[in-house]
Design a protein around this motif. Structure first.
Motif, PDB file in Angstrom:
ATOM      1  N   ALA A  93    -104.247 -61.419 -24.198  1.00 59.85           N
ATOM      2  CA  ALA A  93    -103.338 -60.391 -23.689  1.00 59.85           C
ATOM      3  C   ALA A  93    -102.026 -61.008 -23.230  1.00 59.85           C
ATOM      4  CB  ALA A  93    -104.004 -59.636 -22.530  1.00 59.85           C
ATOM      5  N   VAL A  94    -102.112 -62.157 -22.552  1.00 57.94           N
ATOM      6  CA  VAL A  94    -100.895 -62.863 -22.127  1.00 57.94           C
ATOM      7  C   VAL A  94    -100.058 -63.256 -23.345  1.00 57.94           C
ATOM      8  CG1 VAL A  94    -100.029 -64.974 -21.047  1.00 57.94           C
ATOM      9  CG2 VAL A  94    -101.880 -63.692 -19.963  1.00 57.94           C
ATOM     10  N   ASP A  95    -100.724 -63.746 -24.392  1.00 56.83           N
ATOM     11  CA  ASP A  95    -100.003 -64.133 -25.612  1.00 56.83           C
ATOM     12  C   ASP A  95     -99.309 -62.938 -26.252  1.00 56.83           C
ATOM     13  OD1 ASP A  95    -100.340 -66.823 -25.597  1.00 56.83           O
ATOM     14  OD2 ASP A  95    -101.965 -66.895 -27.054  1.00 56.83           O
ATOM     15  N   PHE A  96     -99.978 -61.778 -26.257  1.00 54.53           N
ATOM     16  CA  PHE A  96     -99.351 -60.591 -26.846  1.00 54.53           C
ATOM     17  C   PHE A  96     -98.146 -60.141 -26.026  1.00 54.53           C
ATOM     18  CE2 PHE A  96    -103.101 -59.906 -29.554  1.00 54.53           C
ATOM     19  CZ  PHE A  96    -102.475 -59.443 -30.699  1.00 54.53           C
ATOM     20  N   VAL A  97     -98.219 -60.283 -24.698  1.00 54.10           N
ATOM     21  CA  VAL A  97     -97.074 -59.936 -23.852  1.00 54.10           C
ATOM     22  C   VAL A  97     -95.910 -60.880 -24.134  1.00 54.10           C
ATOM     23  CG1 VAL A  97     -96.242 -59.872 -21.473  1.00 54.10           C
ATOM     24  CG2 VAL A  97     -98.471 -58.884 -22.046  1.00 54.10           C
ATOM     25  N   ILE A  98     -96.226 -62.164 -24.280  1.00 55.90           N
ATOM     26  CA  ILE A  98     -95.170 -63.160 -24.531  1.00 55.90           C
ATOM     27  C   ILE A  98     -94.482 -62.894 -25.864  1.00 55.90           C
ATOM     28  CG2 ILE A  98     -94.758 -65.609 -25.001  1.00 55.90           C
ATOM     29  CD1 ILE A  98     -96.969 -66.241 -23.000  1.00 55.90           C
ATOM     30  N   THR A  99     -95.258 -62.514 -26.884  1.00 56.12           N
ATOM     31  CA  THR A  99     -94.686 -62.330 -28.221  1.00 56.12           C
ATOM     32  C   THR A  99     -94.221 -60.903 -28.478  1.00 56.12           C
ATOM     33  OG1 THR A  99     -96.899 -61.885 -29.136  1.00 56.12           O
ATOM     34  CG2 THR A  99     -96.147 -64.177 -29.139  1.00 56.12           C
ATOM     35  N   GLN A 141     -87.974 -65.808 -35.244  1.00 54.65           N
ATOM     36  CA  GLN A 141     -88.363 -65.119 -34.018  1.00 54.65           C
ATOM     37  C   GLN A 141     -89.659 -64.329 -34.170  1.00 54.65           C
ATOM     38  OE1 GLN A 141     -85.657 -64.598 -35.798  1.00 54.65           O
ATOM     39  NE2 GLN A 141     -85.147 -62.421 -36.027  1.00 54.65           N
ATOM     40  N   LEU A 142     -90.118 -64.115 -35.418  1.00 59.23           N
ATOM     41  CA  LEU A 142     -91.364 -63.385 -35.654  1.00 59.23           C
ATOM     42  C   LEU A 142     -92.542 -64.305 -35.939  1.00 59.23           C
ATOM     43  CD1 LEU A 142     -90.131 -60.456 -37.941  1.00 59.23           C
ATOM     44  CD2 LEU A 142     -90.551 -60.400 -35.478  1.00 59.23           C
ATOM     45  N   ALA A 143     -92.294 -65.600 -36.064  1.00 64.32           N
ATOM     46  CA  ALA A 143     -93.346 -66.533 -36.471  1.00 64.32           C
ATOM     47  C   ALA A 143     -94.514 -66.537 -35.495  1.00 64.32           C
ATOM     48  CB  ALA A 143     -92.763 -67.939 -36.610  1.00 64.32           C
ATOM     49  N   GLN A 144     -94.215 -66.524 -34.194  1.00 62.47           N
ATOM     50  CA  GLN A 144     -95.318 -66.617 -33.238  1.00 62.47           C
ATOM     51  C   GLN A 144     -96.174 -65.357 -33.217  1.00 62.47           C
ATOM     52  OE1 GLN A 144     -94.093 -67.131 -29.195  1.00 62.47           O
ATOM     53  NE2 GLN A 144     -92.240 -65.916 -29.407  1.00 62.47           N
ATOM     54  N   ARG A 145     -95.602 -64.195 -33.528  1.00 59.00           N
ATOM     55  CA  ARG A 145     -96.420 -62.981 -33.599  1.00 59.00           C
ATOM     56  C   ARG A 145     -97.362 -63.054 -34.819  1.00 59.00           C
ATOM     57  NH1 ARG A 145     -97.097 -57.746 -31.518  1.00 59.00           N
ATOM     58  NH2 ARG A 145     -96.411 -58.787 -29.604  1.00 59.00           N
ATOM     59  N   VAL A 146     -96.863 -63.559 -35.944  1.00 54.23           N
ATOM     60  CA  VAL A 146     -97.717 -63.729 -37.123  1.00 54.23           C
ATOM     61  C   VAL A 146     -98.856 -64.693 -36.802  1.00 54.23           C
ATOM     62  CG1 VAL A 146     -97.825 -64.595 -39.489  1.00 54.23           C
ATOM     63  CG2 VAL A 146     -95.866 -63.235 -38.743  1.00 54.23           C
ATOM     64  N   LEU A 147     -98.543 -65.795 -36.132  1.00 56.46           N
ATOM     65  CA  LEU A 147     -99.563 -66.768 -35.767  1.00 56.46           C
ATOM     66  C   LEU A 147    -100.606 -66.150 -34.838  1.00 56.46           C
ATOM     67  CD1 LEU A 147     -97.261 -69.863 -35.153  1.00 56.46           C
ATOM     68  CD2 LEU A 147     -98.831 -69.529 -37.065  1.00 56.46           C
ATOM     69  N   LEU A 148    -100.157 -65.311 -33.932  1.00 57.64           N
ATOM     70  CA  LEU A 148    -101.081 -64.684 -32.990  1.00 57.64           C
ATOM     71  C   LEU A 148    -102.036 -63.745 -33.715  1.00 57.64           C
ATOM     72  CD1 LEU A 148    -101.993 -64.402 -30.111  1.00 57.64           C
ATOM     73  CD2 LEU A 148    -100.220 -62.680 -29.736  1.00 57.64           C
ATOM     74  N   TYR A 149    -101.509 -62.955 -34.669  1.00 61.27           N
ATOM     75  CA  TYR A 149    -102.389 -62.115 -35.482  1.00 61.27           C
ATOM     76  C   TYR A 149    -103.420 -62.975 -36.209  1.00 61.27           C
ATOM     77  CZ  TYR A 149     -99.618 -57.821 -34.959  1.00 61.27           C
ATOM     78  OH  TYR A 149     -98.997 -56.718 -34.461  1.00 61.27           O
ATOM     79  N   GLY A 150    -102.966 -64.119 -36.727  1.00 62.41           N
ATOM     80  CA  GLY A 150    -103.875 -65.011 -37.431  1.00 62.41           C
ATOM     81  C   GLY A 150    -104.959 -65.559 -36.524  1.00 62.41           C
ATOM     82  N   ILE A 151    -104.607 -65.886 -35.291  1.00 57.78           N
ATOM     83  CA  ILE A 151    -105.569 -66.425 -34.333  1.00 57.78           C
ATOM     84  C   ILE A 151    -106.611 -65.371 -33.961  1.00 57.78           C
ATOM     85  CG2 ILE A 151    -105.818 -67.263 -31.961  1.00 57.78           C
ATOM     86  CD1 ILE A 151    -103.053 -68.623 -32.369  1.00 57.78           C
ATOM     87  N   VAL A 152    -106.151 -64.142 -33.715  1.00 59.04           N
ATOM     88  CA  VAL A 152    -107.087 -63.057 -33.375  1.00 59.04           C
ATOM     89  C   VAL A 152    -108.053 -62.817 -34.538  1.00 59.04           C
ATOM     90  CG1 VAL A 152    -107.289 -60.603 -32.872  1.00 59.04           C
ATOM     91  CG2 VAL A 152    -105.520 -61.956 -31.744  1.00 59.04           C
TER      92      VAL A 152
END
Length: 348
Positions: A31-37, A108-119
């Motif tokens: 959840a913290v990661d989603f808020v950050i991204t 600027q969108l790379a970390q959101r893509v990575l987060l989707y991949g991690i989930v």
């Protein structure tokens, strides 16, 4: 006298309270990661290093907690499994890097893509871990199956590593991309982190949806390798899940720290092939020991030493090869400069 190859009930340190606490902490960190991204921004090195240090300190603290609460054996199994999963996750990052480049994902969108991949990876690992535990309950033959999977994977990884060449991804040939394009239209441009937009009254996918689908499909492939690998270290489903979770959580930040270094680890896949083959042999020996008790098993501490030794060797070998190539290029450039300055004198 027939040998009993039926599996004993899996021993685990995972009490219901420990499982609940682990899942809650995991969901909180995500959840913290989603808020950050949520607000797209380019990740600065200071931010990436800070989160990387945090996500490296977290499993170390957890490992000492396991040691204090449950003893040295499960703690060593956790640390060994974590090292295995972290090394495999670095290869995961390399594929993510290729996908982000192939889809021209804005920085600027790379970390959101990575987060989707991690989930996606966490969900898939949980499914595979549960399936693996169920298979292990059916008999010790499962160790032979897992060992065979890892040996086949190791041979494939080593074959690809020995072939060398530049890795590239052709988006148009990816099955997930072709399938999505067949069912829905796709916009030409990104719309922030949105996966779909309404265009001319029709719901359309954005390139963000395509890259997320591609990342998810790579997660399936990596889950097939990583779960049997960590089951080769410990049979405790809770520790298998914990090692996977801790190894995956820090990938988003680690990507930006290692972005430039990933391509420099030229012998990484050679090392991963050796690690997978070693664990595959360890699993086969574990199965064989149940049939022929005279055969030895590989201790967990020896596994940890071998895995760390392989990782150190491939890292040092990669750095040495990079320095050698840099000196060769510098020497060639100096020779070119020298020959160009001598040419006018020869003509005169």
């Amino acid at each position: 006298m027939p040998v009993d190859t039926s599996a004993a009930p899996l021993a685990t340190i995972g009490t219901p309270w420990l499982w609940a606490a682990t899942v809650l902490v995991l969901l909180g960190l995500l959840a913290v990661d989603f808020v950050i991204t949520r607000r797209p921004h380019a990740v600065k090195m200071r931010e990436a290093v800070g989160w990387t240090v945090f996500y490296l300190a977290l499993p170390v603290a957890f490992g000492f907690f396991v040691w204090w609460r449950f003893g040295g054996t499960p703690a060593v199994e956790f640390f060994t499994g974590y090292v295995v999963e972290k090394s495999l996750s670095v290869d995961n990052l390399f594929v993510f890097m290729l996908l982000l480049a192939a889809f021209a994902v804005p920085g600027q969108l790379a970390q959101r893509v990575l987060l989707y991949g991690i989930v996606g990876a966490l969900v898939l690992r949980a499914i595979f871990i549960a399936a693996g535990a169920a298979v292990l309950q059916t008999g010790t033959w499962a160790f032979l199956l897992f060992g065979g999977v890892l040996l086949i994977t190791a041979a494939k990884v080593l074959r690809d590593a020995l072939r060398g060449g530049q890795h590239a991804i052709d988006i148009d040939k990816m099955r997930s991309v072709r399938l999505l394009r067949r069912f829905m239209p796709v916009t030409d441009e990104y719309h922030g982190s949105r996966l779909t937009v309404r265009r001319d009254g029709v719901r359309a996918l954005t390139p963000m949806a395509l890259v997320v689908a591609a990342v998810f499909m790579t997660d399936v492939v990596f889950a097939v390798d990583s779960v049997p690998a960590v089951y080769g270290v410990t049979e405790d489903p809770y520790l298998v899940f914990a090692t996977n979770a801790f190894a995956l959580l820090g990938l988003r930040a680690l990507y930006f720290v290692l972005h430039n270094a990933l391509s420099s680890l030229r012998y990484l896949n050679h090392g991963l092939a050796l690690i997978l083959a070693f664990i595959g042999v360890k699993l086969v020996l574990h199965w064989a020991h149940g049939v022929w008790p005279a055969l030895p098993e590989v201790p967990t501490l020896l596994s940890l030493a071998v895995i760390i030794g392989v990782l150190l060797t491939v890292t040092l070998a990669s750095l040495a090869a990079n320095r050698r190539d840099a000196r060769a290029l510098a020497a060639a450039a100096q020779d070119d400069v020298g020959s160009s300055t001598q040419a006018p004198a020869l003509r005169g």
